[in-house]
Design an enzyme around this catalytic site. Structure first.
Site, PDB file in Angstrom:
ATOM      1  N   GLY A  43      46.115  41.017  45.521  1.00 18.98           N
ATOM      2  CA  GLY A  43      45.615  39.757  44.963  1.00 18.98           C
ATOM      3  C   GLY A  43      46.588  38.590  44.967  1.00 18.98           C
ATOM      4  CG  ASP A  99      46.128  39.023  41.040  1.00 15.64           C
ATOM      5  OD1 ASP A  99      46.708  39.637  40.119  1.00 15.64           O
ATOM      6  OD2 ASP A  99      45.245  39.551  41.738  1.00 15.64           O
ATOM      7  CG  ASP A 102      41.725  41.719  32.097  1.00 15.17           C
ATOM      8  OD1 ASP A 102      41.233  40.733  31.527  1.00 15.17           O
ATOM      9  OD2 ASP A 102      41.111  42.798  32.195  1.00 15.17           O
ATOM     10  CE  LYS A 130      40.083  37.437  33.459  1.00 16.82           C
ATOM     11  NZ  LYS A 130      39.230  38.582  33.860  1.00 16.82           N
ATOM     12  CG  PHE A 151      35.644  39.812  37.187  1.00 13.94           C
ATOM     13  CD1 PHE A 151      36.588  40.735  36.741  1.00 13.94           C
ATOM     14  CD2 PHE A 151      35.437  39.670  38.551  1.00 13.94           C
ATOM     15  CE1 PHE A 151      37.316  41.499  37.650  1.00 13.94           C
ATOM     16  CE2 PHE A 151      36.152  40.439  39.457  1.00 13.94           C
ATOM     17  CZ  PHE A 151      37.091  41.355  39.007  1.00 13.94           C
ATOM     18  CG  ASP A 158      39.510  42.467  44.846  1.00 11.52           C
ATOM     19  OD1 ASP A 158      40.414  42.305  44.006  1.00 11.52           O
ATOM     20  OD2 ASP A 158      38.991  43.574  45.073  1.00 11.52           O
TER      21      ASP A 158
HETATM   22  P1  IMP Z   1      45.412  44.420  33.589  1.00  8.83           P
HETATM   23  O1  IMP Z   1      46.209  45.644  33.845  1.00  8.83           O
HETATM   24  O2  IMP Z   1      44.225  44.695  32.698  1.00  8.83           O
HETATM   25  O3  IMP Z   1      46.237  43.254  33.081  1.00  8.83           O
HETATM   26  O4  IMP Z   1      44.740  44.015  34.957  1.00  8.83           O
HETATM   27  C1  IMP Z   1      45.412  43.288  35.909  1.00  8.83           C
HETATM   28  C2  IMP Z   1      44.825  43.477  37.283  1.00  8.83           C
HETATM   29  O5  IMP Z   1      43.397  43.544  37.208  1.00  8.83           O
HETATM   30  C3  IMP Z   1      45.128  42.298  38.164  1.00  8.83           C
HETATM   31  O6  IMP Z   1      46.258  42.573  38.939  1.00  8.83           O
HETATM   32  C4  IMP Z   1      43.875  42.166  39.009  1.00  8.83           C
HETATM   33  O7  IMP Z   1      44.020  42.936  40.171  1.00  8.83           O
HETATM   34  C5  IMP Z   1      42.784  42.746  38.169  1.00  8.83           C
HETATM   35  N1  IMP Z   1      41.974  41.739  37.473  1.00  8.83           N
HETATM   36  C6  IMP Z   1      41.928  41.466  36.151  1.00  8.83           C
HETATM   37  N2  IMP Z   1      41.079  40.476  35.870  1.00  8.83           N
HETATM   38  C7  IMP Z   1      40.551  40.099  37.051  1.00  8.83           C
HETATM   39  C8  IMP Z   1      39.591  39.079  37.424  1.00  8.83           C
HETATM   40  O8  IMP Z   1      39.051  38.312  36.618  1.00  8.83           O
HETATM   41  N3  IMP Z   1      39.328  38.997  38.753  1.00  8.83           N
HETATM   42  C9  IMP Z   1      39.890  39.803  39.687  1.00  8.83           C
HETATM   43  N4  IMP Z   1      40.800  40.737  39.379  1.00  8.83           N
HETATM   44  C10 IMP Z   1      41.117  40.897  38.075  1.00  8.83           C
HETATM   45 MG    MG Z   2      46.336  42.821  41.023  1.00  6.05          MG
END
Ligand code: IMP
Ligand code: MG
Length: 178
Positions: A43, A99, A102, A130, A151, A158
């Site tokens: 990403g 990228d 979350d 976020k 999202f 993606d």
């Molecule tokens: P986390 O581990 O929950 O912080 O997720 C992070 C990863 O989830 C990022 O590196 C993205 O690949 C994916 N991700 C989280 N939110 C989104 C979104 O809104 N769109 C696309 N990919 C996302």
């Molecule tokens: Mg990622």
């Protein structure tokens, strides 16, 4: 692809303007430090290349890849290394280029993993955050934009490997993934 987008959240111009500012900031802070910028695949690839063009100091790049997301819009939390870094980061200044944050779990895993290699420093550069979705404390050193919990896709991001090649960042219609 366009028909699956509910709304454009960030235009190409807004993204480029912000990346230009981030590039200037990193150039100032990493003067004579020859940092290694570690891009999290896939990403963050668009973000990395545009960011690099805005940094005026010498640097190196490397790539790291994890699997944790699968095709869903929620992180499974299970992390597996798909591609490790190839550079020896001992005593080097590292900047993680990601990228989006979350829950923060992916980034925490990467941060802790890189720290074990005893780099001189590790900082985090993220295009989108976020904040309402964080499940753990995560300190972002260089940030593009704070966004809501929708999202989003485009500009490298993606859903199920699709929409990466949109030039803007848009909110994906819920019906596509529900
Ligand atoms: P986390 O581990 O929950 O912080 O997720 C992070 C990863 O989830 C990022 O590196 C993205 O690949 C994916 N991700 C989280 N939110 C989104 C979104 O809104 N769109 C696309 N990919 C996302
Ligand atoms: Mg990622």
């Amino acid at each position: 692809m366009e028909k699956d987008i509910l709304k454009i959240l960030l235009s190409e111009e807004q993204i480029q303007k912000k990346i230009c500012e981030l590039g200037k900031q990193i150039s100032r802070e990493y003067k004579d430090k020859n940092p290694i910028m570690i891009c999290i695949l896939r990403g963050a690839v668009f973000f990395l290349t545009d960011l690099l063009k805005n940094i005026t100091e010498p640097l190196e790049i490397d790539f790291f890849s994890l699997s944790s997301y699968g095709t869903s819009t929620k992180s499974s939390g299970i992390v597996k290394i798909r591609k490790d870094i190839d550079t020896d980061i001992l005593n080097r200044h590292v900047i993680i280029v990601e990228d989006i944050v979350d829950s923060g779990l992916t980034l925490k895993y990467i941060y802790d993993y890189l720290e074990k290699h005893n780099p001189a420093s590790v900082k985090i550069c993220v295009l989108l955050d976020k904040p309402k979705a964080h499940e753990i404390d995560i300190k972002i050193d260089f940030l593009g934009f704070e966004i809501g919990n929708d999202f989003v896709v485009g500009y490298g991001l993606d859903y199920s490997e699709k929409y990466r090649n949109l030039s803007y960042i848009g909110i994906l219609k819920e019906e596509i993934y529900s």
